[in-house]
Design a protein around this motif. Structure first.
Motif, PDB file in Angstrom:
ATOM      1  N   PRO A  13      49.724  41.252  32.667  1.00 42.80           N
ATOM      2  CA  PRO A  13      48.892  40.408  31.628  1.00 42.80           C
ATOM      3  C   PRO A  13      47.465  40.398  32.110  1.00 42.80           C
ATOM      4  N   ASN A  14      47.165  40.005  33.555  1.00 42.28           N
ATOM      5  CA  ASN A  14      45.972  39.790  34.028  1.00 42.28           C
ATOM      6  C   ASN A  14      45.265  41.217  33.911  1.00 42.28           C
ATOM      7  N   GLY A  67      43.336  46.518  25.544  1.00 45.06           N
ATOM      8  CA  GLY A  67      43.913  46.248  26.861  1.00 45.06           C
ATOM      9  C   GLY A  67      44.571  47.571  27.454  1.00 45.06           C
ATOM     10  N   GLN A  87      35.176  42.746  36.685  1.00 45.76           N
ATOM     11  CA  GLN A  87      36.410  42.163  36.193  1.00 45.76           C
ATOM     12  C   GLN A  87      37.162  41.487  37.423  1.00 45.76           C
ATOM     13  N   ALA A 104      38.524  42.895  28.313  1.00 45.84           N
ATOM     14  CA  ALA A 104      37.124  42.560  28.621  1.00 45.84           C
ATOM     15  C   ALA A 104      36.404  43.873  28.624  1.00 45.84           C
ATOM     16  N   GLN A 117      45.776  43.719  31.808  1.00 44.46           N
ATOM     17  CA  GLN A 117      45.511  43.901  30.426  1.00 44.46           C
ATOM     18  C   GLN A 117      44.438  43.186  29.787  1.00 44.46           C
ATOM     19  N   ASN A 118      44.102  41.920  30.386  1.00 43.28           N
ATOM     20  CA  ASN A 118      43.119  41.266  29.925  1.00 43.28           C
ATOM     21  C   ASN A 118      41.693  41.592  30.427  1.00 43.28           C
TER      22      ASN A 118
END
Length: 573
Positions: free
Chosen positions: A327-328, A346, A317, A335, A330-331
């Protein structure tokens, strides 16, 4: 693999895999003549993948649809590592597919390329002996219509010898007759004991031509296939033998299912980037059933977040290990969860922790090691968070294990991970985030930019280079480049300092551009850009490529100034 050639302009060629010694399977001898059969005549199906495929891949969907095996790109040349390999390898294994890594043969000696491949495969938990692991693979094919520099029968033999010694199994080969005739000049003696994996597309009933008088065992019959769980076009293969024979080759007894990477017996620590595994309380294959893990979600900060970020990076990742769950992160977590069959919320809880942690021991390298070092440093150990598991890291791990009632083997397995993550830290091991807020215009001070680069393992600018006023997005882009390239060493040689052209909105002066070194260690970056990014029209006389990094558009221009100093001029938008 053809999937590389169709997406990077490379032509189909050869692949070498390693068959387990002593199986003596008729279907792997290569002596049976090809028949006028269509691929549908063979029932054992598989496919191959790399970072070029859309991710995440739903591995369980492919397995449920009857696909039995998958080969996954791990490395290329002597420096490139596929950023999706570790996560793909783990996900496919857990879905019950038989798996093996492959290496794309490029510039460099056969021995040096084999060393790079072996280190990377071991770091992902591959040793060629665990239940469900098929023999490893090397992909030999033309590059832009040309044979790889220096390739010959002797160099291929050197690669195969290293692979045989490292994994204890004898070498297979996927090759085209054209590659063998032109690049190996008809000398295929290095392949004499190797079963063949060959391409032949759109043939209907015409099977691949023999190589050196020997016939195929695996046939890659299309590059435009469709595999459930895999978006877009796929390379699809058939195996000439029976499923029972292939399972035997992958060390699977009747009724047995594949184990995850690094969890089987005899894992060992390996060498280079090898993944260590143990059986005691320290490096045990499973965490206690009553293990409790901390909950990480948006807004959480601290060393446990840093640890999770390093582990997410180890799984392929794109995330910055800054200790801030934003947020990054969490994303990236979502994934990862999707690719491992978890609820993609997330939020990192017990189920996600159990999938994230991976066993590491002395000799291992990479982001998973950084995660362990970040934890150990948090307990007051004076060790560098450099991703290299050496004696100092092992000693710190053993001391921690002794103090927490674990077997002091110096191997960090699930039980040790659980104790590390749940304990009370005494210090902050990683470079602290800048205390000065990022200005509203999204630009950074020199100190802020350097702190973010150092935390990501990127070398500070050299010479008179300045980063004062650089856009935060530009720094995020170059950090994403390091991750996407598999950890290439990056040296910044140009930023916002005076002397650059100020024309256009996306100039150096406006903080959009960085110059990167191309020589020495920069060759890794050059190789990654030229083989993975989309080539566009040149800018003047300079070649140009395009791509996207963690949602950031990147334009790569190979600048050749009249005054010298060839470099990559990269614009992040």
């Amino acid at each position: 693999m053809r999937i590389i050639s169709k997406k990077t302009g490379l032509q189909a060629g050869a692949m070498v895999a390693v068959a387990a010694a002593g199986f003596g399977l008729i279907s792997l001898s290569g002596n049976e003549q090809a028949q006028a059969n269509s691929p549908a005549a063979y029932s054992v199906k598989g496919f191959d993948t790399s970072h070029h495929n859309s991710h995440p891949i739903q591995w369980s969907a492919a397995a449920s649809a009857g696909y039995s095996f998958v080969f996954q790109k791990a490395t290329q040349g002597t420096g490139y590592r596929d950023p999706q390999f570790a996560g793909d390898f783990a996900g496919a294994s857990r879905a019950g597919l038989m798996v093996a890594p492959y290496h794309f043969y490029d510039t460099g000696s056969g021995a040096a390329q084999a060393d790079h491949f072996i280190r990377t495969a071991r770091a992902a938990g591959y040793d060629g002996k665990r239940a469900g692991q098929l023999p490893p693979v090397v992909d030999l094919e033309k590059i832009r219509g040309r044979c790889p520099a220096g390739v010959n029968n002797t160099q291929v033999a050197a690669f195969l010898t290293k692979a045989r010694q490292a994994f204890g199994v004898n070498p297979i080969v996927y090759t085209s007759k054209d590659f063998a005739d032109t690049c190996l000049r008809g000398n295929t003696s290095a392949l004499a004991n190797s079963p063949l994996w060959q391409p032949r597309y759109g043939s209907g009933t015409r099977e691949p031509a023999p190589v050196g008088g020997r016939y195929w065992s695996i046939w890659q019959y299309t590059e435009n296939g469709s595999v459930p769980g895999l978006r877009g076009r796929a390379d699809v293969n058939v195996y000439k033998g029976t499923l029972t024979q292939l399972r035997a080759l992958a060390h699977l007894s009747p009724g047995q299912t594949p184990t995850g990477p690094g969890t089987g017996a005899g894992a060992g620590t390996g060498a280079g980037t090898g993944t260590g595994a143990g059986t005691g309380a320290g490096g045990g294959a499973s965490a206690p059933s009553t293990a409790v893990w901390p909950l990480l979600k948006n807004g959480t900060r601290g060393v446990n977040v840093t640890t999770a970020q390093h582990l997410l990076a180890a799984a392929g990742q794109s995330v910055t290990a800054d200790g801030i769950y934003g947020p990054n992160t969490q994303n990236a977590a979502a994934a990862f969860q999707r690719s491992h069959g978890l609820t993609a919320d997330g939020i990192i809880g017990p189920n996600t922790w159990n999938k994230l942690v991976r066993t590491v021991g002395q000799g291992a390298n990479g982001s998973a090691v950084k995660a362990a070092q970040a934890q150990l440093a948090g307990y007051g150990n004076r060790i560098a968070v450099d991703g290299a598991f050496g004696p100092a890291t092992r000693n710190a791990a053993m001391a921690f294990q002794r103090s927490h009632g674990l077997a002091a083997d110096g191997i960090i397995g699930p039980k040790t991970w659980n104790k590390l993550v749940n304990g009370t830290k005494t210090s902050t091991p990683t470079t602290p985030a800048p205390t000065t807020p990022v200005p509203a215009n999204g630009r950074l001070t020199q100190r802020q930019a350097l702190a973010q680069l150092a935390a990501a393992g990127i070398k500070a600018p050299v010479g008179r280079t300045s980063l004062a006023g650089v856009r935060a997005r530009t720094i995020q882009g170059v950090i994403a480049l390091k991750k996407a390239s598999g950890g290439c060493t990056i040296v910044i040689t140009g930023g916002t300092e005076s002397g650059h052209s100020t024309r256009g909105n996306h100039s150096h002066a406006n903080g959009y551009k960085l110059d990167l070194r191309t020589r020495d260690e920069g060759g890794c970056v050059t190789n990654w850009i030229k083989t993975t990014q989309r080539k566009g029209a040149p800018r003047g006389t300079d070649a140009r490529w395009h791509g996207t990094l963690a949602g950031i558009s990147a334009e790569y221009v190979y600048e050749v100034p009249r005054s010298g100093g060839v470099h990559w001029d990269i614009t992040f938008i």
